[in-house]
Design a protein around this motif. Structure first.
Motif: not given
Length: 199
Positions: A20-25, A98-101, A118-122, A147-152
């Protein structure tokens, strides 16, 4: 520094969170290039690598939001690598917000990009700004496991369930609200009306 960050995060985070961190980058960097923003790719990388470090079990008794714990860890890491305080502050703010829209996109490019990636990947923010090829190549290189969404959401919940008070006023309250049937979110209006002030 990027290599050291990679090794540290690979060693301390699950594969789900590492990818997830790599994709976010990558989504963040592509956004920066597309919008012709000036940014330091290595600092952006460190921000992306550390943005979820505060969810680690070692912080479960922390009194801070997980974003602040991650930002503090990144600050300590960057100081060990001789990065200047101004650059450290940019990364710190990027991780902390990063979580503050609605805020990061109005700040420095690095801050905006950490959040954007982060927001794109999440949650797929600005999904259509990326080509299908870009999305597919990134997801192929660093897979979104089944199951990435639920696991995240579970990873976020487990990182905050021992400090629910830190979620007040954040999207993190949504995570605990869904995860824990006993969680009761604080309500701003209730805090105002229930304060010690007589009127």
């Amino acid at each position: 520094m990027a290599r050291a960050a990679t090794e540290l995060i690979r060693r301390t985070q699950s594969e789900l969170m590492f990818h997830h961190a790599l994709r976010a980058f990558l989504f963040a960097a592509l956004t920066g290039y597309r919008e012709n923003l000036e940014f330091d790719a290595e600092l952006l990388y460190v921000g992306a690598m550390f943005h979820n470090v505060g969810l680690d079990a070692r912080y479960k008794r922390s009194p801070y939001r997980f974003e602040v714990d991650g930002a503090n860890a990144a600050r300590d890491f960057m100081r060990q690598h001789g990065i200047g305080e101004r650059e450290i502050e940019e990364v710190w703010v990027g991780i902390a917000l990063h979580t503050t829209p609605g805020i990061p996109e109005h700040l420095l490019a690095l801050v905006a990009l950490i959040s954007a990636g982060v927001q794109m990947d999440v949650r797929g923010a600005r999904y259509d700004d990326f080509t299908a090829q870009q999305r597919d190549e990134i997801a192929h290189a660093y897979p979104r496991e089944s199951g990435f969404k639920k696991k995240l959401i579970e990873a976020y919940a487990r990182g905050m369930e021992h400090r629910p008070e830190t979620t007040f006023g954040t999207v993190n309250a949504d995570v605990l609200d869904r995860w824990d049937p006993n969680y009761r979110r604080l309500n701003f209006c209730g805090l105002v009306l229930g304060s010690e002030w007589p009127n």
